[in-house]
Motif scaffolding. Structure first.
Motif, PDB file in Angstrom:
ATOM      1  N   GLU A   1      -2.047 -26.545   2.896  1.00 53.34           N
ATOM      2  CA  GLU A   1      -2.672 -27.230   1.764  1.00 53.34           C
ATOM      3  C   GLU A   1      -2.187 -28.681   1.694  1.00 53.34           C
ATOM      4  N   TYR A   2      -3.150 -29.581   1.547  1.00 49.38           N
ATOM      5  CA  TYR A   2      -2.839 -31.007   1.461  1.00 49.38           C
ATOM      6  C   TYR A   2      -3.624 -31.569   0.277  1.00 49.38           C
ATOM      7  N   GLY A   3      -2.968 -32.337  -0.565  1.00 51.42           N
ATOM      8  CA  GLY A   3      -3.609 -32.823  -1.779  1.00 51.42           C
ATOM      9  C   GLY A   3      -4.858 -33.644  -1.506  1.00 51.42           C
ATOM     10  N   ALA A   4      -5.970 -33.252  -2.121  1.00 50.83           N
ATOM     11  CA  ALA A   4      -7.225 -33.988  -1.957  1.00 50.83           C
ATOM     12  C   ALA A   4      -7.166 -35.348  -2.640  1.00 50.83           C
TER      13      ALA A   4
ATOM     14  N   VAL B   1      -7.877 -36.986   1.389  1.00 50.85           N
ATOM     15  CA  VAL B   1      -8.170 -35.970   2.397  1.00 50.85           C
ATOM     16  C   VAL B   1      -9.165 -34.976   1.807  1.00 50.85           C
ATOM     17  N   PRO B   2     -10.221 -34.626   2.531  1.00 47.26           N
ATOM     18  CA  PRO B   2     -11.212 -33.683   2.000  1.00 47.26           C
ATOM     19  C   PRO B   2     -10.591 -32.356   1.593  1.00 47.26           C
ATOM     20  N   ALA B   3     -11.147 -31.748   0.565  1.00 42.44           N
ATOM     21  CA  ALA B   3     -10.652 -30.471   0.075  1.00 42.44           C
ATOM     22  C   ALA B   3     -10.966 -29.360   1.065  1.00 42.44           C
ATOM     23  N   LEU B   4     -10.208 -28.278   0.963  1.00 40.56           N
ATOM     24  CA  LEU B   4     -10.467 -27.109   1.803  1.00 40.56           C
ATOM     25  C   LEU B   4     -11.791 -26.477   1.389  1.00 40.56           C
ATOM     26  N   VAL B   5     -12.532 -26.021   2.383  1.00 39.48           N
ATOM     27  CA  VAL B   5     -13.818 -25.378   2.126  1.00 39.48           C
ATOM     28  C   VAL B   5     -13.825 -24.011   2.793  1.00 39.48           C
ATOM     29  N   PHE B   6     -14.031 -22.974   1.996  1.00 41.81           N
ATOM     30  CA  PHE B   6     -14.166 -21.618   2.518  1.00 41.81           C
ATOM     31  C   PHE B   6     -15.513 -21.085   2.051  1.00 41.81           C
TER      32      PHE B   6
END
Length: 212
Positions: free
Chosen positions: A74-77, A81-86
């Motif tokens: 996890e890296y702060g958006a 940096v783009p958010a994680l997408v699931f």
């Protein structure tokens, strides 16, 4: 007496025209059969080579996808940096990957089925965190040309607290990383590749009425 010997010798010299025709016919039949046999062998060899290359490419694609997911962090958006997408048909994660001469490098990697350079298949995009912050669009890599569709399912803990996992095609907790994913790639009508991936930092949550 001499003339009789000459006649005997002359009868043993060479072949008749009929014998030559028979020999030529037999040789033609032999060469035709041999040519068909060799042609069939070449066709089988080409098919076997093509099948082996296809299976190898599928294996490499699944291993690449699994490696990216396993190394997800996890890296702060807020840092650009783009958010994680699931999603049900696409994935985007920040992951650590080996970089020649630089140890491990953090990158933003995305997977989805789409079209690149006029060819449809499984696409992988990758960019460094610096490129992501600068808004540089990543180039798409055609990882698996034969892929027609990508599907993702997510595991949830049993609502009863025990028992088998429950699988859904939606991840209902956007603030968390899922623990288990099942990625399916349809490579041809009626044939799919599947891989279950476990993310070490992920969580396994039950499906609640509020989340559902």
């Amino acid at each position: 007496m001499i003339s009789d010997q000459w006649l005997v010798v002359s009868e043993k010299r060479g072949f008749t025209f009929v014998e030559l025709l028979i020999a030529a016919t037999m040789m033609s039949v032999l060469f035709v059969g041999l040519g068909s046999h060799l042609r069939g062998g070449i066709i089988v060899w080409r098919r076997a080579t093509s099948t082996t290359e296809t299976l190898q490419r599928q294996r490499v694609a699944l291993q690449r996808l699994e490696q990216d997911l396993v190394n997800t962090f996890e890296y702060g958006a807020a840092d650009g940096v783009p958010a994680l997408v699931f999603g049900s048909q696409d994935l985007q994660v920040t992951t650590l990957g080996p970089q020649f001469g630089y140890g491990y490098l953090a990158r933003v990697v995305a997977y989805q089925c789409g079209e690149a350079e006029g060819r449809h298949g499984l696409l992988r995009t990758s960019q460094s965190l610096g490129e992501a912050r600068a808004g540089i669009a990543p180039a798409a890599q055609l990882l698996l040309p034969a892929c027609e569709q990508m599907g993702v399912r997510y595991a949830y803990a049993s609502s009863a607290g025990a028992g088998p996992l429950e699988w859904r095609d939606q991840w209902l907790f956007p603030d968390d990383v899922p623990r288990h994913l099942e990625v399916s790639l349809r490579v041809s009508p009626g044939r799919q590749l599947q891989r279950v991936v476990t993310i070490p930092i992920g969580v396994l949550k039950p499906i609640t009425e509020d989340a559902g």
